[in-house]
Enzyme design. Structure first.
Site, PDB file in Angstrom:
ATOM      1  N   SER A   1       0.619  -1.114  -0.012  1.00  0.00           N
ATOM      2  CA  SER A   1       0.041  -0.166   0.127  1.00  0.00           C
ATOM      3  C   SER A   1       0.863   1.286  -0.174  1.00  0.00           C
ATOM      4  CB  SER A   1      -1.032   0.282   1.048  1.00  0.00           C
ATOM      5  OG  SER A   1      -0.726   0.276   2.190  1.00  0.00           O
TER       6      SER A   1
ATOM      7  N   ASP B   1      -2.649   8.970   7.634  1.00  0.00           N
ATOM      8  CA  ASP B   1      -4.078   7.840   7.646  1.00  0.00           C
ATOM      9  C   ASP B   1      -2.632   7.290   9.432  1.00  0.00           C
ATOM     10  OD1 ASP B   1      -2.211   5.817   6.783  1.00  0.00           O
ATOM     11  OD2 ASP B   1      -4.234   5.472   5.331  1.00  0.00           O
TER      12      ASP B   1
ATOM     13  N   HIS C   1       0.066   4.985   6.980  1.00  0.00           N
ATOM     14  CA  HIS C   1       0.596   5.166   6.190  1.00  0.00           C
ATOM     15  C   HIS C   1       1.272   6.964   6.326  1.00  0.00           C
ATOM     16  CE1 HIS C   1      -2.229   2.447   4.376  1.00  0.00           C
ATOM     17  NE2 HIS C   1      -0.830   2.164   3.803  1.00  0.00           N
TER      18      HIS C   1
END
Length: 366
Positions: free
Chosen positions: A36, A326, A329
């Protein structure tokens, strides 16, 4: 004295390289593999919960819309594309990746994956790393049909490749639940050795199918992300077990990069110590213009570290003031700082040399 002269050459080449990137590397293809941290939208096309296709993700992206990037705006591959003077690569699963757009490269990354196939099983339908490599081979067939096999091989061999793996093998596998299957099977040092041995196979496979300049990032400071602070921290201190995992993993990753380069007889692989890069602004956020490196901009609960970032989450008004976007990240601005270190960082951060030096060396071959 001779050693000093060698590093002086590297410094000069780095300066030359930074000035040449935009001028000479614009046509260079760029390929991205991993999780991600570097996914720019492949999971949008999959039936999975590991996705970032809803607001407020993308709030600072040029379109102001979510793209599938786990960021408020640009991610690490985007900033590298800018440095190459190229447009961002499209996700491989995006139907718009066809024709001349294929020649820019492709992003094969998928949020939730790890080095191991059992990492991220809770997300169900994600593109595991060996499937990403299969897609890379499929991509080469598609490009061969477009420009011929000889030109396609030249494009792939001349490309820059980024791969980012490892964090999920700890966060979403070994430490996902108490007494996980992997933690019962291995103590931490043995698990790290196992991961590293499997990662070496992945990197060797990447070379075997055509990659000739590969940037390999280590894990970030796993125990310091807001999600782990929310679950494990009492007074804002980083989680020691996850920090220990990263401290074991990253030096061993550098070792296998050295081994692979030695086996191949060329510095194909470049290691980026993203843990150390991130530690700088985590331990001293104000020096980098951040208000906090503990609280996520978007989230809920302690440190905004619980659950996902959604339209119902707390949202900070100034994303540039937060090191984390977040619970897991980095923010767009933190990503830009990391890429600056990748481009021009010293050997404290980059092994055997930084990306600007690598690009300068490559330009001398052409």
């Amino acid at each position: 004295m001779a050693r000093c002269m060698v590093w002086m050459c590297y410094i000069v080449m780095a300066i030359v390289g930074s000035s040449l990137i935009g001028a000479t590397e614009g046509a260079r293809a760029f390929f991205v593999f991993g999780d991600s941290l570097v996914d720019n939208g492949n999971n949008n096309f999959l039936a999975t919960t590991a996705r970032a296709d809803a607001p407020p993700y993308g709030i600072d992206y040029p379109t102001r819309r979510p793209t599938g990037r786990f960021s408020n705006g640009l991610n690490i591959p985007d900033f590298i594309s800018q440095a190459l003077g190229a447009e961002p690569t499209l996700p491989y699963l995006d139907p718009e990746l066809n024709g001349d757009r294929l020649l820019v490269g492709a992003n094969f990354a998928s949020a939730g994956i790890g080095i191991l196939n059992d990492t991220g099983i809770q997300f169900v339908n994600i593109i595991r790393i060996y499937r990403q490599l299969q897609y890379f081979e499929e991509y080469q067939q598609r490009v061969s049909a477009l420009i011929g096999s000889e030109e396609a091989q030249r494009l792939v061999n001349g490309a820059l490749v980024l791969i980012t793996l490892g964090g999920n093998d700890f966060v979403n596998n070994y430490y996902l639940i108490p007494y996980s299957a992997r933690s019962r099977q291995y103590n931490l040092p043995d698990y790290v050795r196992y991961l590293i041995s499997e990662y070496k196979k992945v990197l060797r496979r990447l070379y075997d199918i055509g990659a000739r300049r590969v940037l390999v990032t280590g894990t970030g400071p796993l125990g310091c992300v807001p999600a782990e602070l929310a679950q494990r921290s009492r007074n804002g201190e980083c989680a020691t077990d996850l920090q220990e995992a990263a401290a074991l993993f990253n030096p061993q990753l550098v070792q296998i990069i050295g081994q692979l380069n030695s086996e191949i007889g060329s510095n194909i692989f470049i290691g980026a110590n993203t843990q150390q890069m991130s530690n700088n602004f985590i331990t001293n956020p104000t020096a980098y213009g951040f208000v906090t490196s503990k609280v996520a901009c978007c989230g809920q609960g302690p440190y905004n570290g619980i659950g996902l970032c959604t339209v119902l989450s707390n949202l900070c008004p100034n994303r540039d003031a937060y090191a984390f976007w977040d619970p897991f990240h980095p923010s767009e601005r933190a990503n830009s700082i990391i890429v600056q270190q990748i481009l021009s960082g010293t050997t404290e951060y980059m092994y055997p040399f930084n990306l600007s030096t690598a690009l300068a060396l490559d330009s001398m071959k052409n």
